[in-house]
Design a protein around this motif. Structure first.
Motif, PDB file in Angstrom:
ATOM      1  N   CYS A 198      44.844  43.458  29.028  1.00 59.35           N
ATOM      2  CA  CYS A 198      44.328  42.370  29.864  1.00 59.35           C
ATOM      3  C   CYS A 198      43.038  42.824  30.547  1.00 59.35           C
ATOM      4  CB  CYS A 198      45.368  41.975  30.910  1.00 59.35           C
ATOM      5  SG  CYS A 198      44.737  40.766  32.095  1.00 59.35           S
ATOM      6  N   PRO A 199      41.886  42.325  30.115  1.00 61.66           N
ATOM      7  CA  PRO A 199      40.633  42.780  30.712  1.00 61.66           C
ATOM      8  C   PRO A 199      40.520  42.454  32.199  1.00 61.66           C
ATOM      9  CG  PRO A 199      40.234  40.925  29.252  1.00 61.66           C
ATOM     10  CD  PRO A 199      41.668  41.313  29.090  1.00 61.66           C
ATOM     11  N   TYR A 200      41.056  41.313  32.612  1.00 60.78           N
ATOM     12  CA  TYR A 200      41.032  40.961  34.032  1.00 60.78           C
ATOM     13  C   TYR A 200      41.842  41.967  34.839  1.00 60.78           C
ATOM     14  CZ  TYR A 200      39.401  36.353  32.429  1.00 60.78           C
ATOM     15  OH  TYR A 200      38.705  35.321  31.863  1.00 60.78           O
ATOM     16  N   CYS A 201      43.015  42.302  34.331  1.00 57.02           N
ATOM     17  CA  CYS A 201      43.890  43.247  35.025  1.00 57.02           C
ATOM     18  C   CYS A 201      43.279  44.647  35.060  1.00 57.02           C
ATOM     19  CB  CYS A 201      45.255  43.297  34.351  1.00 57.02           C
ATOM     20  SG  CYS A 201      46.120  41.719  34.340  1.00 57.02           S
ATOM     21  N   ILE A 202      42.646  45.046  33.965  1.00 61.65           N
ATOM     22  CA  ILE A 202      42.016  46.367  33.927  1.00 61.65           C
ATOM     23  C   ILE A 202      40.968  46.467  35.026  1.00 61.65           C
ATOM     24  CG2 ILE A 202      40.496  47.893  32.587  1.00 61.65           C
ATOM     25  CD1 ILE A 202      42.018  46.835  30.055  1.00 61.65           C
TER      26      ILE A 202
END
Length: 109
Positions: free
Chosen positions: A60-64
């Motif tokens: 998940c790029p947002y979570c990263i």
């Protein structure tokens, strides 16, 4: 190369739209998230390092981005963050390696 269109930029407008479509669920989600990341048996820094690792496994790029920023804010070093990512990578690869037993079992039939 960065693809600006792959994932929309996080904005308050999008957050408001999401909340307007499911206000009760979003309230519950926000409370759950705040509660999970509060200091408890695990320190907040540790929880953020776990989140960074899991974000890499779930990809998940947002979570990263979010949890990397939070981990730094909670005192995690760059080295700690990278070690957490490496643990996640090993666990993800380890799953494939361990599941080879299923293929070996099937090949023996």
């Amino acid at each position: 190369m960065k693809n600006e269109n792959l994932y929309p930029q996080v904005t308050m407008e999008l957050a408001d739209k999401r909340e307007a479509l499911a206000p009760e669920i979003m309230e519950i989600w926000n409370n759950f998230s705040k509660t999970v990341f509060k200091e408890g048996a695990l320190p907040e820094k540790t929880k953020q390092l776990i989140a960074v690792a899991v974000a890499h496994v779930t990809q998940c790029p947002y979570c990263i981005r979010s949890h990397t920023k939070q981990a730094i804010r909670k005192g995690a070093s760059k080295e700690e963050i990278m070690e957490a990512i490496c643990v996640a990578a090993e666990m993800r690869a380890g799953g494939a390696y361990a599941h080879a037993n299923i293929a070996l079992d099937e090949m023996e039939k």
